[in-house]
Design a protein around this motif. Sequence first.
Motif, PDB file in Angstrom:
ATOM      1  N   GLY A  16      33.996 -22.507 -29.926  1.00  0.00           N
ATOM      2  CA  GLY A  16      34.771 -22.222 -28.724  1.00  0.00           C
ATOM      3  C   GLY A  16      35.580 -23.405 -28.231  1.00  0.00           C
ATOM      4  N   GLY A  17      35.553 -24.547 -28.938  1.00  0.00           N
ATOM      5  CA  GLY A  17      36.349 -25.689 -28.550  1.00  0.00           C
ATOM      6  C   GLY A  17      35.795 -26.501 -27.401  1.00  0.00           C
ATOM      7  N   VAL A  18      34.532 -26.327 -27.049  1.00  0.00           N
ATOM      8  CA  VAL A  18      33.917 -27.063 -25.955  1.00  0.00           C
ATOM      9  C   VAL A  18      32.809 -27.928 -26.535  1.00  0.00           C
ATOM     10  N   SER A  19      32.865 -29.236 -26.275  1.00  0.00           N
ATOM     11  CA  SER A  19      31.843 -30.143 -26.788  1.00  0.00           C
ATOM     12  C   SER A  19      30.517 -29.905 -26.070  1.00  0.00           C
ATOM     13  N   LYS A  20      29.453 -30.406 -26.660  1.00  0.00           N
ATOM     14  CA  LYS A  20      28.121 -30.296 -26.036  1.00  0.00           C
ATOM     15  C   LYS A  20      28.136 -31.006 -24.682  1.00  0.00           C
ATOM     16  N   ARG A  21      28.786 -32.156 -24.640  1.00  0.00           N
ATOM     17  CA  ARG A  21      28.857 -32.915 -23.386  1.00  0.00           C
ATOM     18  C   ARG A  21      29.585 -32.110 -22.318  1.00  0.00           C
ATOM     19  N   ALA A  22      30.721 -31.527 -22.692  1.00  0.00           N
ATOM     20  CA  ALA A  22      31.487 -30.727 -21.735  1.00  0.00           C
ATOM     21  C   ALA A  22      30.692 -29.500 -21.306  1.00  0.00           C
ATOM     22  N   GLU A  23      30.025 -28.847 -22.267  1.00  0.00           N
ATOM     23  CA  GLU A  23      29.233 -27.662 -21.921  1.00  0.00           C
ATOM     24  C   GLU A  23      28.120 -28.020 -20.949  1.00  0.00           C
ATOM     25  N   SER A  24      27.490 -29.163 -21.174  1.00  0.00           N
ATOM     26  CA  SER A  24      26.436 -29.604 -20.265  1.00  0.00           C
ATOM     27  C   SER A  24      26.995 -29.829 -18.863  1.00  0.00           C
ATOM     28  N   GLY A  25      28.155 -30.462 -18.780  1.00  0.00           N
ATOM     29  CA  GLY A  25      28.793 -30.678 -17.486  1.00  0.00           C
ATOM     30  C   GLY A  25      29.211 -29.380 -16.824  1.00  0.00           C
ATOM     31  N   LEU A  26      29.725 -28.448 -17.619  1.00  0.00           N
ATOM     32  CA  LEU A  26      30.127 -27.148 -17.079  1.00  0.00           C
ATOM     33  C   LEU A  26      28.914 -26.371 -16.584  1.00  0.00           C
ATOM     34  N   ARG A  27      27.811 -26.449 -17.327  1.00  0.00           N
ATOM     35  CA  ARG A  27      26.577 -25.777 -16.899  1.00  0.00           C
ATOM     36  C   ARG A  27      26.090 -26.371 -15.573  1.00  0.00           C
ATOM     37  N   TYR A  28      26.158 -27.699 -15.456  1.00  0.00           N
ATOM     38  CA  TYR A  28      25.761 -28.368 -14.215  1.00  0.00           C
ATOM     39  C   TYR A  28      26.622 -27.878 -13.044  1.00  0.00           C
ATOM     40  N   MET A  29      27.937 -27.820 -13.262  1.00  0.00           N
ATOM     41  CA  MET A  29      28.839 -27.351 -12.207  1.00  0.00           C
ATOM     42  C   MET A  29      28.537 -25.898 -11.837  1.00  0.00           C
ATOM     43  N   MET A  30      28.221 -25.074 -12.826  1.00  0.00           N
ATOM     44  CA  MET A  30      27.901 -23.673 -12.586  1.00  0.00           C
ATOM     45  C   MET A  30      26.661 -23.567 -11.695  1.00  0.00           C
ATOM     46  N   VAL A  31      25.646 -24.351 -12.006  1.00  0.00           N
ATOM     47  CA  VAL A  31      24.404 -24.317 -11.223  1.00  0.00           C
ATOM     48  C   VAL A  31      24.648 -24.828  -9.810  1.00  0.00           C
ATOM     49  N   GLU A  32      25.429 -25.897  -9.675  1.00  0.00           N
ATOM     50  CA  GLU A  32      25.750 -26.415  -8.338  1.00  0.00           C
ATOM     51  C   GLU A  32      26.495 -25.375  -7.505  1.00  0.00           C
ATOM     52  N   GLU A  33      27.416 -24.670  -8.142  1.00  0.00           N
ATOM     53  CA  GLU A  33      28.156 -23.613  -7.438  1.00  0.00           C
ATOM     54  C   GLU A  33      27.207 -22.486  -7.015  1.00  0.00           C
ATOM     55  N   ALA A  34      26.275 -22.133  -7.887  1.00  0.00           N
ATOM     56  CA  ALA A  34      25.297 -21.094  -7.551  1.00  0.00           C
ATOM     57  C   ALA A  34      24.439 -21.529  -6.368  1.00  0.00           C
ATOM     58  N   ARG A  35      24.023 -22.776  -6.376  1.00  0.00           N
ATOM     59  CA  ARG A  35      23.224 -23.293  -5.250  1.00  0.00           C
ATOM     60  C   ARG A  35      24.007 -23.242  -3.952  1.00  0.00           C
ATOM     61  N   ARG A  36      25.290 -23.589  -4.028  1.00  0.00           N
ATOM     62  CA  ARG A  36      26.136 -23.564  -2.828  1.00  0.00           C
ATOM     63  C   ARG A  36      26.283 -22.134  -2.306  1.00  0.00           C
ATOM     64  N   ARG A  37      26.555 -21.203  -3.223  1.00  0.00           N
ATOM     65  CA  ARG A  37      26.767 -19.813  -2.812  1.00  0.00           C
ATOM     66  C   ARG A  37      25.487 -19.138  -2.327  1.00  0.00           C
ATOM     67  N   CYS A  38      24.347 -19.597  -2.782  1.00  0.00           N
ATOM     68  CA  CYS A  38      23.060 -18.978  -2.416  1.00  0.00           C
ATOM     69  C   CYS A  38      22.313 -19.801  -1.372  1.00  0.00           C
TER      70      CYS A  38
END
Length: 107
Positions: A16-38
């Motif tokens: 998919g063109g996303v490095s492991k490092r980038a995916e880890s950062g994106l996952r972190y951002m996703m979780v932070e957004e979920a925490r904010r919304r919830c």
Amino acid sequence: MSDASSSGVSGSPIKGGVSKRAESGLRYMMVEEARRRCASMFEAYASCTSTTFFLAVPWSCRGDLDALNACLHRYTTDAVLDEYKRRWIAAGAPSDFKEALKKVASS
């Protein structure tokens, strides 16, 4: 000897063109957004647990916990992560990682 680019180690490109490092950062951002919304559900559950005798928490606070889990699940699915990845790729997978993640999360 293993080839690092095929193993996806150390920030190398993966499916998919996303490095492991980038995916880890994106996952972190996703979780932070979920925490904010919830956040309100976190507060409701915390309030319930702080005012309930600790042995009764599993029963007394079950509804608040179920609502919190449902909310978190809504914002942390594979489909949501795939959308973050899509936005990351659309942004050109920038090398300025921290700034790029902020832009991806806010778009």
